[in-house]
Motif scaffolding. Sequence first.
Motif, short mmCIF file in Angstrom:
data_model
loop_
_atom_site.label_atom_id
_atom_site.label_comp_id
_atom_site.label_asym_id
_atom_site.label_seq_id
_atom_site.Cartn_x
_atom_site.Cartn_y
_atom_site.Cartn_z
N TYR A 17 0.83 -1.20 0.00
CA TYR A 17 0.00 0.00 0.00
C TYR A 17 0.87 1.25 0.00
O TYR A 17 0.56 2.23 -0.69
CB TYR A 17 -0.92 0.00 1.22
N LEU A 18 1.96 1.24 0.76
CA LEU A 18 2.85 2.41 0.81
C LEU A 18 3.60 2.59 -0.50
O LEU A 18 4.07 3.71 -0.79
CB LEU A 18 3.84 2.26 1.96
N HIS B 269 1.91 8.14 -4.90
CA HIS B 269 1.43 9.20 -4.00
C HIS B 269 2.28 10.43 -4.25
O HIS B 269 3.51 10.35 -4.27
CB HIS B 269 1.55 8.76 -2.54
N ARG C 150 -2.70 11.07 2.91
CA ARG C 150 -1.46 11.14 3.68
C ARG C 150 -1.66 10.60 5.09
O ARG C 150 -0.80 9.91 5.64
CB ARG C 150 -0.97 12.59 3.73
N ARG D 41 -1.59 6.84 4.96
CA ARG D 41 -0.24 6.32 4.78
C ARG D 41 0.59 6.46 6.05
O ARG D 41 1.38 5.57 6.39
CB ARG D 41 0.43 7.05 3.60
#
Length: 322
Positions: free
Chosen positions: A130-131, A135, A153, A156
């Motif tokens: 996921y990270l 982004h 944000r 995360r």
Amino acid sequence: MHIVVVLVLAVAAALTVLGLLWLMLGEPRVQVSGPLKPGDTYDAIKIALAVVAGVGGVVALVVAYRRQHLNEATDLREYGKALIERFGAAAEQLGADQPAVRMAGAYAMARLADEWPQERQMCIDVLCGYLRMPHAPDPPTDDQALASWQREREVRVTVLGLIAAHLRNGAPASWQGYDLDFTGAVLDEADFRGARFTGGDVLFVKTLFAGHGTDQIIFDEADFAEGAHVYFRLAEFRSGTVRFNRSETLPSQGAKSRSRALSSPMAPSTSPARSSPAPQSTLVNTISLPSTARHRQPASAVAPSTCPKWPISATPRDSACR
């Protein structure tokens, strides 16, 4: 093997029952020759009853064991099925449109990793994955896009905080020694304070640390064991502050090497208690933690004769150090 044990126990139980009946009913006295008497018939019946009771005990024990074994196998399958369903639900939440649902999915996946040690690495891989999703490192100027960026944000930061919390001593379920892949991830507020990297591959390769303030990229009091392979190859530190205060490398012989504060990814700090902002958009091949807390310069600036021995496996492919 289990069947053999059960049969041995069953035979022992049968002999015990036979002995008890022998004591209760008395020793049978049956004549081997001559006409049968009423007492001989009675003794023969006692022997038959004892044998039947013993065989019945053996059968009952075997049936009970098989029933228990089947029930345990069924329960295990149902438990495994429930874990798989929880994994699917948590993964679906992480892919939801609503930030609150994604945050709940992160907590659900971390909880599942704690309760499912056989597949803990898989759950950790999902959180790290996921990270690694795209982004934007910098906030947009549009108000609506900015609100969406800020919500993402927060999700995360929550995921990274869950991972870091499980790397510290005292965590309910330790994730120390597992692989962590942050390759190409954009990380803000990376707080690995007190984390222990005791094994596995920890990859910060091409990771962008985009702090939007001070003291947001923190590895204070982190322990880097010699068995861990921690890579910062081509990591980029953009704004914010990089800190490695009182971080330690742990060689295999047990000696500890304490590093000073690392305030910048390109130059060593002269003060162990104060850190300064990192230069803007600095590209780093590797960061290692020798006792002097020196920073590895880019490959073009490192002479082979001056290469130190780094305690952490982080040698870049294009480095002059070998």
